[in-house]
Design a protein around this motif. Sequence first.
Motif, PDB file in Angstrom:
ATOM      1  N   PHE A 121       0.826  -1.214   0.000  1.00  0.00           N
ATOM      2  CA  PHE A 121       0.000   0.000   0.000  1.00  0.00           C
ATOM      3  C   PHE A 121       0.861   1.265   0.000  1.00  0.00           C
ATOM      4  CE2 PHE A 121      -2.664   3.207   2.103  1.00  0.00           C
ATOM      5  CZ  PHE A 121      -3.715   3.231   1.207  1.00  0.00           C
ATOM      6  N   SER A 122       2.011   1.219   0.653  1.00  0.00           N
ATOM      7  CA  SER A 122       2.878   2.406   0.745  1.00  0.00           C
ATOM      8  C   SER A 122       3.408   2.849  -0.619  1.00  0.00           C
ATOM      9  CB  SER A 122       4.046   2.149   1.704  1.00  0.00           C
ATOM     10  OG  SER A 122       5.009   1.305   1.107  1.00  0.00           O
ATOM     11  N   ARG A 123       3.457   1.918  -1.590  1.00  0.00           N
ATOM     12  CA  ARG A 123       3.924   2.302  -2.931  1.00  0.00           C
ATOM     13  C   ARG A 123       3.056   3.391  -3.540  1.00  0.00           C
ATOM     14  NH1 ARG A 123       4.770  -3.363  -3.892  1.00  0.00           N
ATOM     15  NH2 ARG A 123       3.072  -3.549  -5.353  1.00  0.00           N
ATOM     16  N   LEU A 124       1.804   3.408  -3.144  1.00  0.00           N
ATOM     17  CA  LEU A 124       0.897   4.432  -3.684  1.00  0.00           C
ATOM     18  C   LEU A 124       1.270   5.842  -3.223  1.00  0.00           C
ATOM     19  CD1 LEU A 124      -2.573   2.706  -3.275  1.00  0.00           C
ATOM     20  CD2 LEU A 124      -1.279   3.063  -5.379  1.00  0.00           C
ATOM     21  N   LEU A 132      -3.955  -7.037  -3.995  1.00  0.00           N
ATOM     22  CA  LEU A 132      -3.466  -5.672  -3.858  1.00  0.00           C
ATOM     23  C   LEU A 132      -2.155  -5.451  -4.607  1.00  0.00           C
ATOM     24  CD1 LEU A 132      -4.205  -3.024  -2.418  1.00  0.00           C
ATOM     25  CD2 LEU A 132      -2.852  -3.799  -0.464  1.00  0.00           C
ATOM     26  N   ASP A 133      -1.232  -6.396  -4.538  1.00  0.00           N
ATOM     27  CA  ASP A 133       0.084  -6.231  -5.160  1.00  0.00           C
ATOM     28  C   ASP A 133      -0.013  -5.965  -6.664  1.00  0.00           C
ATOM     29  OD1 ASP A 133       3.080  -6.349  -4.925  1.00  0.00           O
ATOM     30  OD2 ASP A 133       2.750  -8.013  -6.323  1.00  0.00           O
ATOM     31  N   PRO A 134      -0.741  -6.791  -7.442  1.00  0.00           N
ATOM     32  CA  PRO A 134      -0.816  -6.491  -8.880  1.00  0.00           C
ATOM     33  C   PRO A 134      -1.572  -5.192  -9.178  1.00  0.00           C
ATOM     34  CG  PRO A 134      -1.865  -8.621  -8.407  1.00  0.00           C
ATOM     35  CD  PRO A 134      -1.332  -8.077  -7.121  1.00  0.00           C
ATOM     36  N   LEU A 135      -2.551  -4.845  -8.345  1.00  0.00           N
ATOM     37  CA  LEU A 135      -3.285  -3.597  -8.551  1.00  0.00           C
ATOM     38  C   LEU A 135      -2.359  -2.398  -8.381  1.00  0.00           C
ATOM     39  CD1 LEU A 135      -5.937  -2.043  -8.972  1.00  0.00           C
ATOM     40  CD2 LEU A 135      -6.292  -2.199  -6.493  1.00  0.00           C
ATOM     41  N   VAL A 136      -1.588  -2.397  -7.304  1.00  0.00           N
ATOM     42  CA  VAL A 136      -0.656  -1.299  -7.058  1.00  0.00           C
ATOM     43  C   VAL A 136       0.425  -1.279  -8.141  1.00  0.00           C
ATOM     44  CG1 VAL A 136       1.039  -0.366  -5.427  1.00  0.00           C
ATOM     45  CG2 VAL A 136      -1.157  -1.223  -4.592  1.00  0.00           C
ATOM     46  N   ASP A 137       0.873  -2.460  -8.569  1.00  0.00           N
ATOM     47  CA  ASP A 137       1.844  -2.524  -9.667  1.00  0.00           C
ATOM     48  C   ASP A 137       1.299  -1.840 -10.918  1.00  0.00           C
ATOM     49  OD1 ASP A 137       3.540  -3.975  -8.065  1.00  0.00           O
ATOM     50  OD2 ASP A 137       3.160  -5.898  -9.042  1.00  0.00           O
ATOM     51  N   LYS A 138       0.044  -2.081 -11.216  1.00  0.00           N
ATOM     52  CA  LYS A 138      -0.573  -1.461 -12.395  1.00  0.00           C
ATOM     53  C   LYS A 138      -0.582   0.058 -12.277  1.00  0.00           C
ATOM     54  CE  LYS A 138      -3.545  -5.444 -13.313  1.00  0.00           C
ATOM     55  NZ  LYS A 138      -2.506  -6.322 -12.867  1.00  0.00           N
ATOM     56  N   LEU A 139      -0.932   0.560 -11.107  1.00  0.00           N
ATOM     57  CA  LEU A 139      -0.938   2.010 -10.899  1.00  0.00           C
ATOM     58  C   LEU A 139       0.472   2.587 -10.980  1.00  0.00           C
ATOM     59  CD1 LEU A 139      -3.550   2.261  -8.019  1.00  0.00           C
ATOM     60  CD2 LEU A 139      -3.859   2.911 -10.414  1.00  0.00           C
ATOM     61  N   LEU A 140       1.441   1.877 -10.422  1.00  0.00           N
ATOM     62  CA  LEU A 140       2.824   2.336 -10.439  1.00  0.00           C
ATOM     63  C   LEU A 140       3.373   2.393 -11.868  1.00  0.00           C
ATOM     64  CD1 LEU A 140       5.319   3.141  -8.735  1.00  0.00           C
ATOM     65  CD2 LEU A 140       5.913   0.712  -8.666  1.00  0.00           C
ATOM     66  N   VAL A 141       2.905   1.520 -12.722  1.00  0.00           N
ATOM     67  CA  VAL A 141       3.353   1.494 -14.120  1.00  0.00           C
ATOM     68  C   VAL A 141       2.536   2.461 -14.982  1.00  0.00           C
ATOM     69  CG1 VAL A 141       3.399   0.037 -16.196  1.00  0.00           C
ATOM     70  CG2 VAL A 141       4.344  -0.808 -14.047  1.00  0.00           C
ATOM     71  N   LEU A 142       1.226   2.399 -14.859  1.00  0.00           N
ATOM     72  CA  LEU A 142       0.378   3.186 -15.764  1.00  0.00           C
ATOM     73  C   LEU A 142       0.404   4.680 -15.485  1.00  0.00           C
ATOM     74  CD1 LEU A 142      -2.569   0.676 -16.092  1.00  0.00           C
ATOM     75  CD2 LEU A 142      -0.968   1.382 -17.889  1.00  0.00           C
ATOM     76  N   ALA A 143       0.505   5.088 -14.231  1.00  0.00           N
ATOM     77  CA  ALA A 143       0.510   6.527 -13.917  1.00  0.00           C
ATOM     78  C   ALA A 143       1.683   7.246 -14.591  1.00  0.00           C
ATOM     79  CB  ALA A 143       0.508   6.739 -12.402  1.00  0.00           C
ATOM     80  N   PRO A 144       2.933   6.782 -14.418  1.00  0.00           N
ATOM     81  CA  PRO A 144       4.005   7.493 -15.125  1.00  0.00           C
ATOM     82  C   PRO A 144       3.928   7.345 -16.638  1.00  0.00           C
ATOM     83  CG  PRO A 144       4.910   5.671 -13.836  1.00  0.00           C
ATOM     84  CD  PRO A 144       3.461   5.766 -13.510  1.00  0.00           C
ATOM     85  N   LEU A 145       3.456   6.191 -17.132  1.00  0.00           N
ATOM     86  CA  LEU A 145       3.332   6.048 -18.587  1.00  0.00           C
ATOM     87  C   LEU A 145       2.325   7.044 -19.159  1.00  0.00           C
ATOM     88  CD1 LEU A 145       3.513   2.184 -19.171  1.00  0.00           C
ATOM     89  CD2 LEU A 145       5.206   3.916 -19.820  1.00  0.00           C
ATOM     90  N   LEU A 146       1.223   7.258 -18.456  1.00  0.00           N
ATOM     91  CA  LEU A 146       0.242   8.242 -18.926  1.00  0.00           C
ATOM     92  C   LEU A 146       0.844   9.648 -18.921  1.00  0.00           C
ATOM     93  CD1 LEU A 146      -2.965   6.812 -17.211  1.00  0.00           C
ATOM     94  CD2 LEU A 146      -2.406   6.797 -19.663  1.00  0.00           C
TER      95      LEU A 146
END
Length: 170
Positions: A9-12, A64-78
């Motif tokens: 969760f802290s990755r967010l 939770l882990d794959p969901l946060v991974d998706k946000l960590l990848v997609l946010a900077p890509l966008l």
Amino acid sequence: MTLPNWITFSRLLGLPFLLYGLYNPTPTARWVCLAIFLVAAGTDWLDGYLARKLNQISDLGKFLDPLVDKLLVLAPLLALIELGQVPAWGVFLILARELAIAGWRVNQTTITGANIWGKLKTVSQIIAIALLIAPLPEVWKIPSLVAFWVCVTFTLISGAIYILPQTNSD
């Protein structure tokens, strides 16, 4: 909630700072963004290691882990699309794969962890995004884009491998 889930969760927490910093054109801001991204990506390994070591693997963590991974990848890509560093259609392919897998997982009775292709996908995405975030000299533009397309390829392959064997066994 377990320690590994808290770490996940802290990755967010770093994402708003990362996104804010990407819009600051200074090299210093970009290096700070790279550091934030790499620390957040590093916690992906840490939470998995601790979950296994402390015997705290949970369904929440597997979700939770794959969901946060998706946000960590997609946010900077966008953000990188908006900055003109990557083509939108390449990021769309990644997004489409992630949505397809997430939708497919909803219908599964058990949540499975990532296979080797999922891990390759994640590592290739981290490398590509790190290269694209870093304020590197112009000579790195083509290698950074090659890394981006390699991550798109691994993303699509891992998605196909994730779904196809499962549909054949039904």
